[in-house]
Scaffold this motif. Structure first.
Motif, PDB file in Angstrom:
ATOM      1  N   ASP A 190       3.023 -54.872   0.146  1.00  0.00           N
ATOM      2  CA  ASP A 190       4.732 -55.295   1.168  1.00  0.00           C
ATOM      3  C   ASP A 190       6.161 -54.541   1.232  1.00  0.00           C
ATOM      4  N   CYS A 192       7.498 -54.420  -2.063  1.00  0.00           N
ATOM      5  CA  CYS A 192       7.955 -54.654  -3.342  1.00  0.00           C
ATOM      6  C   CYS A 192       7.481 -53.796  -4.184  1.00  0.00           C
ATOM      7  N   GLU A 213      12.797 -56.409  -3.772  1.00  0.00           N
ATOM      8  CA  GLU A 213      12.812 -56.961  -1.853  1.00  0.00           C
ATOM      9  C   GLU A 213      13.384 -56.234  -1.056  1.00  0.00           C
ATOM     10  N   SER A 245       1.456 -60.732  -5.227  1.00  0.00           N
ATOM     11  CA  SER A 245       2.277 -60.249  -6.252  1.00  0.00           C
ATOM     12  C   SER A 245       1.389 -59.630  -7.264  1.00  0.00           C
ATOM     13  N   CYS A 267       7.072 -61.108  -4.938  1.00  0.00           N
ATOM     14  CA  CYS A 267       8.191 -61.162  -3.535  1.00  0.00           C
ATOM     15  C   CYS A 267       8.384 -61.854  -2.619  1.00  0.00           C
TER      16      CYS A 267
END
Length: 268
Positions: A190, A192, A213, A245, A267
C-alpha cells in the motif's frame, strides 16, 4: 457711544467666526481621503489622524482638496503596512508550526521521507524556525516607522517560543551526531515504508523504526536496545516482511543480543 461700537464690532467678529467654523466643518465632512478610510487603516498608519487646514477649491462648493499626490502616498503607505503585517503574521504562523513539529518529534517520533532522503523532525522544525525568523526580520524591516502593529501574541511569548524551539532542535541535532537513518526495502503493497534510525554511544546501541505513510510522514512504531553498541540493521541482521501490516525482525549475536526483536509496522 464708543462702547456700543465695540460691542457691535465684537458681535460682527463672532458672527464671522461662527460662519468660518461652519464652512470648515462642511469642508471636513465633504472631503474624502482619496478612498474611504476605516479604523483599521488609521491604525495601520500609526493610530493617529492628523488634521490639516484644507484650502477650499471654490467658494460655492466649499470642497477641500489635498495636495497633489497625497492620496497616492497614503495608499502606498497602506499597502506597505498591510504587507508588513501579512509577513509578520506568516512568520508567527510558521513559528507555531515549527514548535508543533518539534513537540510531535519529541514525544511521538517524526521523520519526513523525500525520495531516498530522511529528514528528522528536529531538522524540519529547525528549518521552519529559520524561515520564521527570516520572514519576521523582513516584515519588521519594511514596516513604516510610525506604524503600530497590533500583536496577537505578546513579543516575549514569541521570543520564548522561538528560543524553546531552537533549543529542542539543537538537542535533536546533538542526539543525531552518532546516528544514521535508512529506508528499508521492499516497501509495503500500500506504499507504506519502513525507516530505521540507529545510534551507538560507547557500549549502548539503540534503534528505532518508523512507519512512513501519506506524504512521506513517518511516526515511530518501535525501538530496541543492542549490547556493545551493535547496529543490526546496518550489519544486515534484519528481515522485513509485509502482509496486512509490516513486521521487522532484528537480531544480534549470541553475546550481543537485541531486545525486543519483533516490531509491527501497521499503516493506517
Amino acid at each position: 457711544m464708543g462702547g456700543e461700537m465695540k460691542l457691535a464690532e465684537a458681535d460682527l467678529a463672532l458672527t464671522e467666526l461662527e460662519d468660518l467654523i461652519r464652512r470648515i466643518n462642511r469642508t471636513n465632512a465633504a472631503t474624502r481621503l482619496g478612498v474611504q478610510r476605516t479604523n483599521r487603516e488609521v491604525d495601520l498608519l500609526g493610530g493617529t489622524v492628523h488634521h490639516h487646514v484644507l484650502v477650499p477649491e471654490d467658494d460655492e462648493g466649499g470642497q477641500g482638496v489635498f495636495p497633489r499626490g497625497y492620496s497616492g502616498l497614503v495608499r502606498s503607505q497602506l499597502r506597505t503596512a498591510a504587507r508588513s503585517i501579512t509577513v509578520v503574521g506568516t512568520a508567527i504562523g510558521v513559528l507555531v508550526t515549527a514548535f508543533v513539529v518539534i513537540v510531535v518529534w519529541w514525544f511521538a517520533g517524526l521523520v519526513l521521507v523525500l525520495g531516498g532522503w530522511v529528514l528528522p523532525g528536529w531538522a524540519l522544525g529547525g528549518g521552519l524556525l529559520v524561515l520564521s525568523v527570516t520572514l519576521w526580520r523582513y516584515g519588521v524591516a519594511i514596516r513604516l516607522p510610525e506604524a503600530k502593529i497590533r500583536r496577537v501574541l505578546p513579543r516575549w511569548s514569541v521570543a520564548w517560543l522561538a528560543v524553546l524551539t531552537g533549543l529542542c532542535a539543537l538537542l535533536g541535532a546533538l542526539g543525531d551526531v552518532f546516528a544514521d537513518y535508512r529506508v528499508l526495502r521492499p516497501p509495503g503493497p500500500d506504499g507504506c515504508q519502513a525507516v530505521v534510525r540507529e545510534s551507538a554511544v560507547v557500549l549502548a546501541g539503540r534503534g528505532e523504526v518508523y512507519a512512513v505513510e501519506f506524504a512521506g510522514i513517518g511516526l515511530r512504531r518501535g525501538s530496541w536496545f543492542a549490547d556493545d553498541g551493535g547496529r543490526p540493521v546496518a550489519q544486515g541482521d534484519y528481515e522485513l516482511t509485509w502482509g496486512d501490516s509490516g513486521i521487522l525482525r532484528v537480531w544480534g549475536t549470541e553475546g550481543n543480543p537485541v531486545y525486543p526483536a519483533l516490531h509491527d509496522l501497521e499503516c493506517s
